[in-house]
Enzyme design. Structure first.
Site, PDB file in Angstrom:
ATOM      1  N   GLU A 283      52.217  25.793  -6.523  1.00  0.00           N
ATOM      2  CA  GLU A 283      51.881  24.480  -6.711  1.00  0.00           C
ATOM      3  C   GLU A 283      51.068  22.919  -5.663  1.00  0.00           C
ATOM      4  O   GLU A 283      49.817  23.089  -6.172  1.00  0.00           O
ATOM      5  CB  GLU A 283      52.260  23.524  -7.791  1.00  0.00           C
ATOM      6  N   HIS A 284      51.817  23.592  -4.809  1.00  0.00           N
ATOM      7  CA  HIS A 284      51.488  22.543  -3.545  1.00  0.00           C
ATOM      8  C   HIS A 284      50.835  22.535  -2.961  1.00  0.00           C
ATOM      9  O   HIS A 284      49.303  22.256  -3.002  1.00  0.00           O
ATOM     10  CB  HIS A 284      52.419  21.904  -2.716  1.00  0.00           C
TER      11      HIS A 284
ATOM     12  N   HIS B  72      56.786  26.432  -6.829  1.00  0.00           N
ATOM     13  CA  HIS B  72      56.406  25.606  -6.349  1.00  0.00           C
ATOM     14  C   HIS B  72      55.323  24.861  -5.364  1.00  0.00           C
ATOM     15  O   HIS B  72      54.659  24.290  -5.112  1.00  0.00           O
ATOM     16  CB  HIS B  72      57.745  25.172  -6.288  1.00  0.00           C
TER      17      HIS B  72
ATOM     18  N   GLU C  22      60.842  17.488   1.049  1.00  0.00           N
ATOM     19  CA  GLU C  22      60.970  17.605  -0.570  1.00  0.00           C
ATOM     20  C   GLU C  22      62.526  17.890  -0.978  1.00  0.00           C
ATOM     21  O   GLU C  22      63.292  16.815  -1.696  1.00  0.00           O
ATOM     22  CB  GLU C  22      60.118  17.504  -1.309  1.00  0.00           C
TER      23      GLU C  22
END
Lengths: 450, 446
Positions: free
Chosen positions: B65-66, B62, B140
């Site tokens: 992904e950022h 993840h 997040e």
């Protein structure tokens, strides 16, 4: 000016007609699927509640599916769900909306059922008492969710004791006090084809749709209704700070002020301005500075929620680390202020216009999107294809006009700031240094006094 | 290829032409044609997610992904999204257990441009602003998981249901890993998994395979094939006996969640399990809603779903407990209802309703070019792209016996994980508030 309007008839034809019972219909045909989505909008909402009967509009709407002269609550859910349909009911400030999403082959059955719900609800006591407890329980459970608490606190801090701040569901005590007779009276008063409209997107041609609507909804009768006007909004001339303590490990931030009505002629330029400041996701200044440059928040945004009869509001928000929350808030306000000083750059303005122009086909891709556009047209009295016309208007605005828009419609000097924070948080934002801080118990958000 | 669904005795035609091909470097390409609007969605799907992670680097898929939005040798940080927005388009990405997917939707006229910048993004990635982006990811996690009672419960449920398999880890990662990940970790991970032979490119919208193919060859075709990423070795051992776990939170809402182990996503029992989830929890006429919410009034809502995954997944039931009742009451009624299901099979009408709902949802759900591409991408990861179109037929073919059998096979008490979120009233709100008021008064005396 961009040439987006060269398609003189728009992307799909929009038709209007009125049923014999006076129900206005707005309709668009879309033929790629055998699907129908429709929304019946009844002008009955929380503004129509009187005498402390808070939550009456919502409860009446929710009870429509809990029993009629012809069907029990279980029969209603069984019938609609067997058809693979979705039936949703939603009551807001001004309207109650019944939305049906159904395969066209089953539309007649779906309409017959909808017609029964509208005309013959019995609001049976056994179902009523259960539903009341469920609503009260979910109100209490909403206190678990910092996002919902923030939302509720912001609305109250902004509107004070004005009815717009009142929870649509009512309060536990007002809900408990509502009776079947209250619901019957509210239903009798407001649920009428002359106090409503219908929006439909379907693959059916107009004549066939008309015939089907007459056959199913034609028996629904009633007169037009007078609505009382809401009182004017309380005036806001100075900033306000409200802290709500919760067991959280971030600061949840909402700040804002009154906005405009949807029909305000400046609305398109406000959208354009806001796209550049905080509405444009990755392209917005909020996102570039607060998220990417400073790493303060995962999500940071700003939007103008337009109002119907009264002005709506502007809200900017984020969730951010507690230790640097004061800095993050100060920075967010700083971004607003510098935007008001210098306005958009040439590049920002060009990119924003280009975004809206290119986005036109994405706005009406699905049946649901088109339905939403038709409802807006009818509800706010906007022109056909307003979503294209407004984008066309946007293309003409200059940097100077957008700068003026920012100066007119943003008020960083009189912000209402609400924070959901852990109890050991110390508020210290320079922009609010002389403002008295209010601390609210989240449990008080379940009460209401007007 | 046109897809005909039979729902409620009528055929519904879905225009869903799908073409697939594979480039010499191993890149799989799927093209979905939809000419209703001048739009195209380009989607990059990588076979990597939290499933591929181990202790110390949880959350890295993840984080990567950022980092994929941080520019290339040609583009500045975030210039990718800004470019797409300038075209009037949108873009986003998501990471799950089995995959990382990047998707966009732009005007059709931008097909060549979007393929070029998507290629550039993979071929020439530069990971800028790592520390600040790691902050964003930690926010997040705090927001989605730690400050969300349901998010915390879900994390605990999975961590308990899986003890060996990496599905044990949350997709977002454990906080201490998010505090210690390094840029080198992320770069190594990128080079291992973001290779053409581990990727599916989906192009969906107002295009033809004939125009897409040469454009893809000229861009993604240039990526060199690399060694296949290492397989996931660990398997979840069989569960012997019920597992129970509890989370206490100050607050006002209690929940009960139940998870049962089920087979991998392409297993032939999945269609029957999907319909079983409809029967139990889909809508106010579903069995569990009627029993727990309407008849016994111990719950305000019941949800259920099938986690259809590359490795064996879960069947989850989720109950929001009504005020004045305990999670234990809800749990005991849930098990009663499941036992009842073993002895009183579902009816012909219940099965038909479940199928009707599943089919109608299919029609409703796959209207936009983005959602059509997503459907194909999801199945490309689970099985193969064409499986997306075979699924509705598999749903239609499920019999009463199938549903009964999967209920008896998988929804067993000894195979269950029970996770309870118990709300405990906030201890001392008044002391809280007094402290806060004092703290905010102090600042005036400075």
């Amino acid at each position: 000016m961009a040439a987006v309007l060269t398609m003189s008839a728009g992307p799909f034809p929009i038709h209007r007609f009125t049923l014999s019972n006076g129900l206005p219909v707005i309709y668009a045909q879309k033929t790629d699927l055998s699907l129908t989505v429709l929304r019946l909008v009844v002008y009955a909402g929380k503004r129509d509640e009187t005498d402390g009967k808070w939550g009456l509009a919502n409860l009446t709407a929710e009870m429509l599916t809990e029993g009629t002269k012809n069907r029990t609550s279980d029969e209603i859910s069984e019938e609609i769900e067997f058809l693979g349909a979705q039936l949703g009911v939603d009551a807001g400030i001004y309207t109650t909306q019944v939305t049906l999403n159904i395969l066209t082959s089953q539309l007649e059955k779906g309409l017959q059922l909808t017609s029964d719900l509208l005309q013959n609800p019995t609001f049976p006591d056994s179902e009523l008492s259960k539903l009341k407890e469920r609503i009260i329980s979910s109100l209490q459970e909403s206190l678990n969710d910092p996002d919902q608490v923030l939302d509720e606190a912001f609305r109250r801090a902004l509107y004070d004791h004005h009815p717009l701040a009142r929870p649509e569901e009512g309060t536990p005590s007002s809900i408990r006090a509502l009776t079947r007779q209250d619901l019957e009276a509210f239903h009798r008063m407001f649920y009428s084809p002359r106090n409503a409209f219908l929006a439909v997107v379907t693959n059916l041609p107009q004549e066939e749709l008309k015939h089907l609507l007459e056959k199913t909804l034609g028996s629904w009768k009633g007169d037009s209704v007078e609505h009382r006007a809401l009182p004017p909004l309380p005036s806001h001339t100075s900033p306000r700070v409200v802290l709500v303590p919760m067991k959280v490990n971030q600061a949840f931030v909402a700040l804002g002020h009154y906005g405009v009505r949807r029909t305000d002629p400046d609305y398109p330029r406000i959208r354009l301005m806001n796209y550049i400041l905080g509405g444009g996701g990755f392209a917005s200044r909020f996102f570039r500075i607060i998220r990417n440059k400073m790493g303060y928040a995962y999500s940071v945004y700003g939007y103008f929620m337009p109002g119907y009869k009264l002005p709506g509001y502007y809200l900017a928000g984020m969730q951010t680390k507690v230790e640097t929350a004061n800095d993050a808030i100060q920075e967010l306000i700083q971004v607003m202020k510098s935007f008001q000083k210098e306005g958009p750059t040439e590049d920002e303005l060009r990119d924003a216009k280009s975004f809206y122009e290119g986005s036109i086909p994405r706005q009406t891709e699905t049946y649901g999107q088109i339905l939403g556009a038709l409802v807006n047209e009818q509800l706010y009295g906007l022109p056909d294809y307003y979503w294209i016309k407004e984008i066309d208007l946007m293309q003409g605005y200059s940097r100077k006009e957008i700068l003026e828009t920012a100066r007119t419609y943003l008020h960083p000097d009189r912000l209402v700031l609400t924070l959901v924070v852990p109890p050991d948080f110390t508020f210290d934002v320079p922009s609010f240094k002389d403002v008295k801080v209010e601390v609210w118990d989240p449990r008080d958000l379940l009460n209401w006094e007007e | 290829m046109s897809l005909t669904l039979v729902a409620l005795g009528s055929a519904v035609e879905l225009n869903f032409p799908l073409t697939t091909f594979t480039l010499p470097n191993g890149l799989q390409v799927a093209v979905v044609e939809d000419h209703a609007n001048p739009l195209v969605s380009v989607q990059l799907w990588f076979r990597v997610g939290s499933r591929n992670e181990s202790y110390g680097i949880t959350g890295i898929s993840h984080v990567l992904e950022h980092m994929m939005f941080k520019g290339t040798r040609k583009m500045k940080s975030e210039e990718y999204s800004q470019t797409i927005q300038r075209w009037g388009g949108m873009d986003n990405a998501f990471t799950s257990e089995d995959q990382t997917a990047y998707f966009s939707e732009v005007p059709k006229a931008r097909l060549k441009d979007i393929l070029e910048i998507e290629y550039d993004r993979v071929a020439n990635a530069v990971f800028r602003e790592f520390e600040s982006e790691l902050n964003v990811v930690r926010e997040e996690r705090r927001w989605r998981t730690e400050n969300s009672p349901e998010g915390s419960l879900y994390e605990l449920l999975r961590a308990t249901a899986y003890i060996a398999h990496p599905y044990h880890h949350p997709v977002v990662g454990w906080m201490s890993d998010l505090e210690n990940l390094t840029l080198e970790d992320v770069e190594r991970y990128f080079h291992t998994y973001y290779v053409p032979n581990n990727m599916i490119l989906v192009v969906s919208g107002d295009v033809t395979p004939e125009e897409v193919r040469p454009l893809v060859e000229a861009t993604f075709g240039k990526l060199p094939r690399r060694p296949d990423p290492p397989p996931v070795r660990t398997r979840e051992p069989e569960q012997e006996g019920l597992r129970r776990v509890e989370l206490k939170r100050e607050g006002f809402a209690s929940y009960v969640a139940l998870a049962f182990h089920i087979p991998e996503g392409k297993h032939p029992d999945l269609p029957a399990l999907t319909l079983l989830a409809h029967v139990l929890t889909d809508g106010k006429s579903s069995r569990l809603y009627r029993y727990l919410v309407k008849e016994k009034t111990v719950a305000i809502d019941v949800q259920g779903w099938v986690e259809q995954q590359l490795d064996p997944g879960l069947f989850v039931l989720w109950v929001a407990v009504q005020q004045g009742h305990t999670p234990e009451e809800a749990e005991s009624l849930l098990f009663q209802a499941l036992e009842d299901l073993q002895n009183h099979p579902i009816t012909e009408r219940e099965l038909e309703k479940a199928k009707n709902r599943n089919m109608a949802n299919f029609v409703r759900r796959y209207q936009s070019v983005v959602s059509k591409g997503m459907l194909v991408g999801t199945w490309a990861i689970l099985d193969r792209p064409e499986a997306a179109l075979a699924w509705p037929k598999k749903i239609q073919a499920v019999s009463l016996e199938d549903v009964q059998r999967v209920a008896q096979t998988y929804l067993l008490r000894d195979q269950a994980t029970v996770a309870i979120l118990r709300a405990v009233p906030p201890k001392d709100m008044n002391a809280f508030m007094k402290k806060m008021k004092e703290a905010s008064q102090k600042r005036f005396r400075r």
